[in-house]
Write an enzyme that holds these catalytic residues in place. Structure first.
Site, PDB file in Angstrom:
ATOM      1  N   ASN A  10      80.108 -18.579  41.563  1.00 31.81           N
ATOM      2  CA  ASN A  10      81.221 -17.949  40.853  1.00 31.81           C
ATOM      3  C   ASN A  10      82.490 -18.698  41.223  1.00 31.81           C
ATOM      4  OD1 ASN A  10      83.197 -16.288  39.823  1.00 31.81           O
ATOM      5  ND2 ASN A  10      82.796 -14.577  41.219  1.00 31.81           N
ATOM      6  N   LYS A  12      85.418 -18.382  40.032  1.00 36.21           N
ATOM      7  CA  LYS A  12      86.630 -17.545  39.921  1.00 36.21           C
ATOM      8  C   LYS A  12      87.725 -18.320  39.166  1.00 36.21           C
ATOM      9  CE  LYS A  12      85.084 -15.064  43.979  1.00 36.21           C
ATOM     10  NZ  LYS A  12      85.387 -14.263  45.158  1.00 36.21           N
ATOM     11  N   HIS A 100      82.873  -7.289  38.790  1.00 36.24           N
ATOM     12  CA  HIS A 100      83.193  -7.896  40.085  1.00 36.24           C
ATOM     13  C   HIS A 100      84.305  -7.089  40.761  1.00 36.24           C
ATOM     14  CE1 HIS A 100      84.569 -10.742  43.095  1.00 36.24           C
ATOM     15  NE2 HIS A 100      83.402 -11.344  42.963  1.00 36.24           N
ATOM     16  N   GLU A 102      86.870  -7.924  42.238  1.00 31.89           N
ATOM     17  CA  GLU A 102      88.233  -8.392  41.950  1.00 31.89           C
ATOM     18  C   GLU A 102      88.712  -7.846  40.610  1.00 31.89           C
ATOM     19  OE1 GLU A 102      87.394 -12.534  42.625  1.00 31.89           O
ATOM     20  OE2 GLU A 102      87.162 -12.128  44.758  1.00 31.89           O
ATOM     21  N   GLU A 172      77.703  -6.728  46.687  1.00 32.34           N
ATOM     22  CA  GLU A 172      78.771  -7.530  47.274  1.00 32.34           C
ATOM     23  C   GLU A 172      79.730  -6.617  48.042  1.00 32.34           C
ATOM     24  OE1 GLU A 172      79.396 -11.504  45.207  1.00 32.34           O
ATOM     25  OE2 GLU A 172      80.583 -10.046  44.125  1.00 32.34           O
ATOM     26  N   GLY A 178      85.027 -13.528  50.468  1.00 36.01           N
ATOM     27  CA  GLY A 178      86.122 -14.447  50.748  1.00 36.01           C
ATOM     28  C   GLY A 178      86.714 -14.297  52.133  1.00 36.01           C
ATOM     29  N   SER A 218      80.589 -14.345  51.297  1.00 36.93           N
ATOM     30  CA  SER A 218      80.610 -15.397  52.325  1.00 36.93           C
ATOM     31  C   SER A 218      79.236 -16.026  52.570  1.00 36.93           C
ATOM     32  CB  SER A 218      81.221 -14.859  53.621  1.00 36.93           C
ATOM     33  OG  SER A 218      82.542 -14.413  53.403  1.00 36.93           O
TER      34      SER A 218
HETATM   35  P1  PGA Z   1      82.657 -15.522  48.531  1.00 35.28           P
HETATM   36  O1  PGA Z   1      82.720 -14.745  47.120  1.00 35.28           O
HETATM   37  O2  PGA Z   1      81.336 -16.257  48.557  1.00 35.28           O
HETATM   38  O3  PGA Z   1      83.840 -16.447  48.494  1.00 35.28           O
HETATM   39  O4  PGA Z   1      82.739 -14.518  49.590  1.00 35.28           O
HETATM   40  C1  PGA Z   1      81.603 -14.051  46.633  1.00 35.28           C
HETATM   41  C2  PGA Z   1      81.927 -13.421  45.310  1.00 35.28           C
HETATM   42  O5  PGA Z   1      83.046 -12.925  45.122  1.00 35.28           O
HETATM   43  O6  PGA Z   1      81.067 -13.389  44.412  1.00 35.28           O
END
Ligand code: PGA
Length: 256
Positions: A10, A12, A100, A102, A172, A178, A218
């Site tokens: 992803n 983003k 997601h 976010e 998640e 992140g 992560s």
């Molecule tokens: P990350 O993001 O691997 O940077 O933690 C995962 C995600 O948001 O799908």
């Protein structure tokens, strides 16, 4: 039907279309994807790069799938700034991330909206990747199960068992996205097992054996093996690490 593992990068809101072309080319050089028949590899660039990445994938016959990071739920209309599932399907997009954290946090998406999007993705013959997860406060208050169980039920509301089994569920935990703080393999495995059991309660035990449940938060080349050793984890949604083709390829190499 055995569950085939699934990994999606992803990206983003990163990468111009020119950078995205380089990223997918580098990824394919780093991987001899012909050997990766144990895992489905997908990338989710921003909307503006979908067309370019799709062209590279098609021209070079790369065994990499294309995902979108979001969609509107209607086919067309007066919705300035939005992109429809029909537009995505026409670009050979096979998967769409919905819900997601976010989007839930920064754009106010609620479970009802996410359910609408998920159904629209399926109506356009693409596969939804339904994201769900709890905050750190919720985990500490032992509310993980009620939170993600509720998100699962609401996200899949109104689907038949045959439809629901086609959804990819991505656990998640928000505190792991992140942050560099991956959930431990036990935490991730337990949550995915809980989700599989909940799915079984709603849609039948045999269906729950077939639905794919992946982990995100992560994920990196150093922790993929321990996460994948868990019986109920069928793959990964990878954010930060997927922006670096070397690191993303190293993560995918777990499956060789
Ligand atoms: P990350 O993001 O691997 O940077 O933690 C995962 C995600 O948001 O799908």
């Amino acid at each position: 039907m055995a569950r085939k593992d699934f990994i999606c990068g992803n990206w983003k809101m990163n990468a111009t279309h020119l950078e995205a072309i380089q990223m997918v080319q580098k990824l394919s050089y780093r991987l001899d994807l012909a050997d990766y028949d144990r895992v489905e590899v997908v990338v989710a660039p921003p909307f503006t790069a979908l067309r370019s990445v799709q062209t590279v994938i098609e021209a070079d016959h790369l065994p990499i799938g294309l995902a979108a990071q979001d969609t509107h739920w209607l086919d067309e209309g007066a919705f300035t700034g939005e992109v429809s599932p029909v537009m995505l399907a026409k670009l050979s997009v096979g998967h769409v991330i919905v819900g997601h954290s976010e989007r839930r946090e920064h754009f106010g998406e609620d479970d009802a909206t996410i359910n609408r999007k998920l159904k629209a993705v399926m109506a356009a013959e693409m596969t939804p990747i339904l994201c769900l997860g709890e905050t750190l406060e919720e985990r500490e208050a032992e509310q993980m199960e009620s939170k993600v169980g509720g998100q699962l039920a609401a996200g899949l509301n109104g689907l038949s068992p045959d439809e629901a089994v086609g959804v990819i569920v991505a656990y998640e935990p928000i505190w792991a996205i992140g942050t560099g703080h991956t959930a431990t393999p036990d935490q991730a495995g337990d949550a995915c097992e809980f989700l599989r059991n909940s799915f079984g309660d709603a849609f039948g035990g045999s269906m729950s054996e077939h639905v794919r449940i992946i982990y995100g938060g992560s994920v990196n080349p150093g922790n993929i093996a321990a996460l994948m050793a868990k019986k109920h984890i069928d793959g990964a949604l990878v954010g930060g690490v997927s922006l670096d083709p070397d690191q993303f390829a190293s993560t995918i190499r777990y499956w060789v």
